[in-house]
Design a protein around this motif. Structure first.
Motif, short mmCIF file in Angstrom:
data_model
loop_
_atom_site.label_atom_id
_atom_site.label_comp_id
_atom_site.label_asym_id
_atom_site.label_seq_id
_atom_site.Cartn_x
_atom_site.Cartn_y
_atom_site.Cartn_z
N CYS A 227 -10.39 3.29 8.26
CA CYS A 227 -9.67 4.54 8.54
C CYS A 227 -10.37 5.71 7.86
O CYS A 227 -10.73 5.63 6.69
N SER A 228 -10.54 6.79 8.59
CA SER A 228 -11.20 7.97 8.02
C SER A 228 -10.30 9.20 8.11
O SER A 228 -10.79 10.34 8.20
N ASP B 264 -6.05 11.55 4.39
CA ASP B 264 -5.40 10.89 3.26
C ASP B 264 -6.29 9.78 2.70
O ASP B 264 -6.45 9.66 1.48
N CYS B 265 -6.87 8.97 3.57
CA CYS B 265 -7.74 7.89 3.10
C CYS B 265 -9.01 8.45 2.45
O CYS B 265 -9.45 7.94 1.42
N LYS B 266 -9.59 9.49 3.05
CA LYS B 266 -10.78 10.08 2.46
C LYS B 266 -10.49 10.68 1.08
O LYS B 266 -11.31 10.54 0.15
N ASP C 175 -8.11 9.58 -0.95
CA ASP C 175 -7.94 8.42 -1.84
C ASP C 175 -9.30 7.84 -2.23
O ASP C 175 -9.51 7.46 -3.39
N MET C 176 -10.21 7.77 -1.29
CA MET C 176 -11.56 7.26 -1.57
C MET C 176 -12.28 8.15 -2.57
O MET C 176 -12.92 7.67 -3.51
N PRO D 169 -4.94 0.84 2.69
CA PRO D 169 -4.61 2.26 2.85
C PRO D 169 -3.16 2.52 2.46
O PRO D 169 -2.32 1.62 2.55
N HIS D 170 -2.89 3.72 2.01
CA HIS D 170 -1.54 4.07 1.56
C HIS D 170 -0.75 4.75 2.67
O HIS D 170 -0.05 5.73 2.44
N HIS D 171 -0.88 4.24 3.88
CA HIS D 171 -0.12 4.76 5.00
C HIS D 171 0.10 3.62 5.99
O HIS D 171 -0.44 2.53 5.84
N ILE E 161 -10.04 1.12 -0.58
CA ILE E 161 -9.03 1.92 0.13
C ILE E 161 -8.93 1.47 1.58
O ILE E 161 -7.83 1.43 2.15
N GLY E 162 -10.05 1.11 2.19
CA GLY E 162 -10.03 0.64 3.57
C GLY E 162 -9.21 -0.63 3.74
O GLY E 162 -8.55 -0.82 4.76
#
Length: 127
Positions: free
Chosen positions: A27-28, A31-33, A35-36, A86-88, A82-83
């Motif tokens: 996921c890009s 939010d994920c970016k 977190d990364m 993910p927090h979603h 994170i991948g």
């Protein structure tokens, strides 16, 4: 403080974007970016600058192969961690995880960013 800049943020952001372009199953979303980037920046030494001379010196310092390799290693680790977690809610670009079978993964999650409750086989009507 006004006027301070952690130059490592720019390096990490650039590297995340470059590496994610080669990993279509990760996921890009923003939010994920973020977190990364947070994960990576907390594991790299900050490089604060205040002047344009500091910016130039930082670019020279991080241009070494060793510095680039360290940033890349930490960013790849961040993307993998994170991948995988993910927090979603699951997105269509992210494959189902081991604890969520593909046939129970949400088909469309663009209406909600909240995590969905796991589906338990004990509550299912079809046993």
């Amino acid at each position: 403080m006004k006027g301070l800049k952690n130059m490592m943020e720019d390096n990490v952001e650039r590297t995340i974007n470059q590496v994610l372009a080669t990993m279509p199953n990760i996921c890009s979303c923003e939010d994920c970016k973020l977190d990364m980037a947070t994960y990576a920046l907390n594991r790299l030494q900050p490089k604060y600058t205040r002047t344009s001379t500091g910016v130039i010196l930082h670019r020279f310092d991080t241009a070494s192969t060793q510095a680039e390799a360290e940033i890349l290693t930490v960013v790849v680790s961040a993307i993998n961690v994170i991948g995988e977690h993910p927090h979603h809610a699951s997105k269509s670009t992210v494959p189902a995880t081991d604890d969520t079978p593909a046939d129970q993964a949400p088909a469309d999650s663009d209406n909600s960013t909240e995590a969905q409750a796991p589906v338990s086989s004990d509550n299912s009507a079809n046993a």
